[in-house]
Design a protein around this motif. Structure first.
Motif, PDB file in Angstrom:
ATOM      1  N   THR A  12       0.830  -1.207   0.000  1.00  0.00           N
ATOM      2  CA  THR A  12       0.000   0.000   0.000  1.00  0.00           C
ATOM      3  C   THR A  12       0.862   1.254   0.000  1.00  0.00           C
ATOM      4  O   THR A  12       0.598   2.211  -0.746  1.00  0.00           O
ATOM      5  CB  THR A  12      -0.928   0.005   1.228  1.00  0.00           C
ATOM      6  N   ARG A  65       1.032   4.169  -2.971  1.00  0.00           N
ATOM      7  CA  ARG A  65       0.648   5.547  -2.680  1.00  0.00           C
ATOM      8  C   ARG A  65       1.837   6.504  -2.616  1.00  0.00           C
ATOM      9  O   ARG A  65       1.697   7.651  -2.206  1.00  0.00           O
ATOM     10  CB  ARG A  65      -0.146   5.584  -1.375  1.00  0.00           C
ATOM     11  N   SER A 107       2.162   4.268  13.799  1.00  0.00           N
ATOM     12  CA  SER A 107       1.151   5.200  14.296  1.00  0.00           C
ATOM     13  C   SER A 107       1.708   6.090  15.401  1.00  0.00           C
ATOM     14  O   SER A 107       1.414   7.292  15.456  1.00  0.00           O
ATOM     15  CB  SER A 107      -0.059   4.410  14.812  1.00  0.00           C
ATOM     16  N   SER A 166       0.390  15.095   5.989  1.00  0.00           N
ATOM     17  CA  SER A 166      -0.712  15.300   5.041  1.00  0.00           C
ATOM     18  C   SER A 166      -0.180  15.795   3.704  1.00  0.00           C
ATOM     19  O   SER A 166      -0.644  15.377   2.634  1.00  0.00           O
ATOM     20  CB  SER A 166      -1.713  16.310   5.620  1.00  0.00           C
ATOM     21  N   ILE A 220      -0.670  11.519   3.242  1.00  0.00           N
ATOM     22  CA  ILE A 220      -1.438  10.731   4.217  1.00  0.00           C
ATOM     23  C   ILE A 220      -2.623  11.572   4.682  1.00  0.00           C
ATOM     24  O   ILE A 220      -2.437  12.679   5.196  1.00  0.00           O
ATOM     25  CB  ILE A 220      -0.567  10.348   5.423  1.00  0.00           C
ATOM     26  N   PRO A 221      -3.846  11.084   4.542  1.00  0.00           N
ATOM     27  CA  PRO A 221      -5.011  11.871   4.986  1.00  0.00           C
ATOM     28  C   PRO A 221      -4.951  12.142   6.486  1.00  0.00           C
ATOM     29  O   PRO A 221      -4.493  11.319   7.269  1.00  0.00           O
ATOM     30  CB  PRO A 221      -6.198  10.969   4.634  1.00  0.00           C
ATOM     31  N   ALA A 249      -6.310   9.494   8.810  1.00  0.00           N
ATOM     32  CA  ALA A 249      -5.511   8.296   9.062  1.00  0.00           C
ATOM     33  C   ALA A 249      -4.510   8.503  10.177  1.00  0.00           C
ATOM     34  O   ALA A 249      -3.938   7.524  10.683  1.00  0.00           O
ATOM     35  CB  ALA A 249      -4.792   7.876   7.784  1.00  0.00           C
ATOM     36  N   ALA A 260      -7.303   4.082  13.110  1.00  0.00           N
ATOM     37  CA  ALA A 260      -7.532   4.830  11.867  1.00  0.00           C
ATOM     38  C   ALA A 260      -6.409   4.563  10.864  1.00  0.00           C
ATOM     39  O   ALA A 260      -6.651   4.439   9.657  1.00  0.00           O
ATOM     40  CB  ALA A 260      -7.640   6.318  12.178  1.00  0.00           C
ATOM     41  N   TRP A 261      -5.178   4.464  11.376  1.00  0.00           N
ATOM     42  CA  TRP A 261      -4.042   4.183  10.494  1.00  0.00           C
ATOM     43  C   TRP A 261      -4.186   2.792   9.870  1.00  0.00           C
ATOM     44  O   TRP A 261      -3.951   2.614   8.661  1.00  0.00           O
ATOM     45  CB  TRP A 261      -2.747   4.281  11.284  1.00  0.00           C
ATOM     46  N   GLN A 321      -6.950   1.106   9.348  1.00  0.00           N
ATOM     47  CA  GLN A 321      -8.054   1.109   8.383  1.00  0.00           C
ATOM     48  C   GLN A 321      -7.616   1.695   7.055  1.00  0.00           C
ATOM     49  O   GLN A 321      -7.958   1.184   5.986  1.00  0.00           O
ATOM     50  CB  GLN A 321      -9.240   1.889   8.955  1.00  0.00           C
ATOM     51  N   TRP A 322      -6.838   2.782   7.115  1.00  0.00           N
ATOM     52  CA  TRP A 322      -6.381   3.411   5.867  1.00  0.00           C
ATOM     53  C   TRP A 322      -5.325   2.549   5.173  1.00  0.00           C
ATOM     54  O   TRP A 322      -5.308   2.438   3.942  1.00  0.00           O
ATOM     55  CB  TRP A 322      -5.797   4.789   6.186  1.00  0.00           C
ATOM     56  N   SER A 330      -7.100  -1.113   4.109  1.00  0.00           N
ATOM     57  CA  SER A 330      -8.407  -1.145   3.422  1.00  0.00           C
ATOM     58  C   SER A 330      -8.203  -1.367   1.932  1.00  0.00           C
ATOM     59  O   SER A 330      -7.174  -0.998   1.374  1.00  0.00           O
ATOM     60  CB  SER A 330      -9.129   0.174   3.650  1.00  0.00           C
TER      61      SER A 330
END
Length: 538
Positions: free
Chosen positions: A464, A468, A502, A517, A521-522, A525, A531-532, A534-535, A538
């Motif tokens: 991932t 990205r 994280s 960001s 990285i949103p 996340a 949250a990290w 999940q991003w 996913s």
């Protein structure tokens, strides 16, 4: 089963199963270790590993009889004799070394036996080098480079020629890997004058006076050493490099690399007057805001607030866990942002677990009182003495996309805790930077006791990050385990597992708001570990 595992240390004389491989039947199915292999294991361990009390001559006779190749042995398959030669060299290396020690002891009453011992050790060392070369050359997963030009037209190279081609191949591969890394440094960095010596020692000076000393395995790696001391992980040093000596045929070892000393730290302390003045001003402001009688209470409150707002991150040891031997390191000295020090040995701010009472819980209140009751005009000298003249605060550098983070490496934990608790903006420190390895094995990154699910998740996370644009390189697999051939990691902590990454994401956002960001990285996340994950997955 224990006997089977012992037997796996040796090549099977019946089915030719190599070391660590289980024995097989005639039709290729796995089976328990053959009796001959178990007996070989027992006898060789007695003769070589557990027979240390026997005279080397007797041990040598046993080894010779056990490792002799019988021409009538029809069980030897293709490649078996090669593996057997490797095993024999391993055994003879131990016997020769033992013979040297035995001979030295035997003549001790009449002669100085050091010469005998040293000669045997030298011979044993050469036998071991030959064994390693044979093992790599014929290994099932041999993945090392050779200088093909040197071997051109040579049908049967000598071991020494093969070893030379291997050394030159290592240099060529490192140069190729380093060239790929430079492509991702897309911002012009500082101007440096550097000198590289044939032994690998490196010294460099930035145009503002910053000094870096260390070593690099090749001249090409010098630029990467200096990158750690650039403003961000995306800046490329503008380097003028002078070479002393011939270009290397082998990677330099760096055993006697120069380091930053007390004189360099004092020079760096005096060089940045603005950082010193800012720190002195912050201490003076605290002296006015904290009356002497209230120092203990204010300190307790500040400690609790720091622990709640900025708990420490785990120690950054991703590089140390990898199997690859390090090939470049550098040291420097500079004033650093105190809030960028995110790990300081003792995991809870202000709490020390030390056997000496003077280094325990009472140290922070005592040191804070001494600092905050020093006359303002004496603060510069006070800081110079306690930070630059005494053994330095030693920090490991973790450069990132907007600037570096730091871990306390091997000294200065107490002073770091004090400066963080008081909220002081700067401190002088000795800095250490190791360059990221070229290979990252997922088994050396995560806790493998968590099972194969965690192994798979970590590999999927690397995919991932590559997709990205947060990592650069490519992934291959050794069985189920991902191996990352790394070109560049602008935020290297992302290579760790979810909890590790994280924690560092949170710390980095606290020190450099919005930087991750901007990297892609949103913000969502970065809110938590969940949250990290999940991003990332996913």
């Amino acid at each position: 089963m224990a006997a089977d595992w012992d037997a796996l240390d040796f090549t099977c004389p019946t089915c030719a199963a190599t070391r660590t491989k289980t024995c097989i039947t005639k039709d290729g199915r796995p089976r328990p270790a053959h009796l001959a292999r178990r007996l070989t294991s027992i006898l060789l361990q007695i003769a070589v590993r557990r027979g240390r009390g026997q005279p080397p001559a007797e041990r040598a006779q046993i080894v010779r009889s056990l490792t002799a190749v019988q021409e009538s042995d029809t069980s030897a398959r293709e490649g078996y004799l090669w593996h057997q030669a490797t095993d024999e060299l391993d055994l003879w290396e131990q016997v020769v070394a033992a013979a040297g020690r035995h001979a030295a002891d035997a003549v001790e009453g009449h002669l100085d036996g050091d010469e005998l011992r040293d000669a045997a050790q030298q011979a044993a060392r050469r036998i071991d080098e030959a064994r390693k070369l044979l093992h790599e050359w014929h290994g099932e997963h041999a993945d090392y480079p050779l200088d093909e030009e040197l071997l051109a037209g040579v049908l049967r190279p000598t071991p020494s020629l093969l070893a030379r081609a291997r050394r030159r191949g290592d240099v060529q591969r490192l140069r190729t890997d380093l060239a790929r890394r430079l492509v991702h440094l897309d911002r012009p960095g500082d101007i440096w004058e550097a000198t590289w010596h044939s032994g690998g020692t490196l010294s460099a000076h930035r145009d503002d006076g910053l000094c870096v000393r260390g070593w690099s395995a090749t001249p090409d790696a010098a630029e990467h050493v200096l990158q750690s001391f650039e403003a961000t992980s995306r800046h490329r040093p503008q380097i003028t490099l002078a070479l002393h000596g011939e270009p290397p045929e082998a990677l330099a070892a760096g055993d006697d690399a120069p380091n930053i000393g007390r004189v360099d730290i004092l020079r760096a302390f005096d060089a940045d007057r603005a950082a010193l003045d800012t720190t002195v001003a912050a201490i003076t402001q605290l002296q006015r805001a904290w009356p002497e009688r209230a120092i203990t209470d204010r300190l307790r409150a500040a400690t609790a607030q720091l622990q709640a707002a900025a708990p420490q991150s785990p120690y950054f040891d991703l590089y140390n866990r990898q199997r690859e031997h390090h090939w470049a390191v550098g040291e420097s000295a500079a004033w650093v942002r105190t809030d960028a020090i995110v790990q300081a040995v003792d995991k809870v701010w202000g709490h020390f677990d030390r056997s000496e009472a003077s280094r325990g819980p009472s140290w922070i209140p005592r040191a804070a009182r001494e600092l905050l009751t020093t006359e303002p005009e004496q603060l510069a000298a006070f800081l110079r003495h306690h930070l630059a003249e005494e053994p330095p605060v030693f920090l490991g550098v973790i450069n990132g996309p907007a600037g570096p983070l730091y871990n306390v490496s091997s000294g200065g934990a107490h002073r770091t805790h004090l400066f963080r608790i008081l909220g002081l903006p700067r401190m002088i420190a000795k800095l250490y930077a190791r360059i990221p390895p070229r290979r990252f094995d997922v088994a050396c990154v995560i806790d493998t006791t968590k099972g194969m699910t965690e192994v798979e998740r970590a590999g999927r996370g690397w995919h991932t990050l590559l997709e990205r644009g947060l990592l650069h390189g490519h992934i291959r697999y050794e069985g189920a385990f991902a191996v990352l051939d790394l070109d560049h990691a602008p935020a290297p902590w992302l290579l760790g597992d979810a909890a590790f990454a994280s924690s560092y994401n949170t710390a980095y956002e606290r020190v450099y708001p919005g930087a991750l960001s901007e990297l892609g990285i949103p913000a969502a996340a970065l809110a938590s570990r969940k949250a990290w994950e999940q991003w990332l997955y996913s």
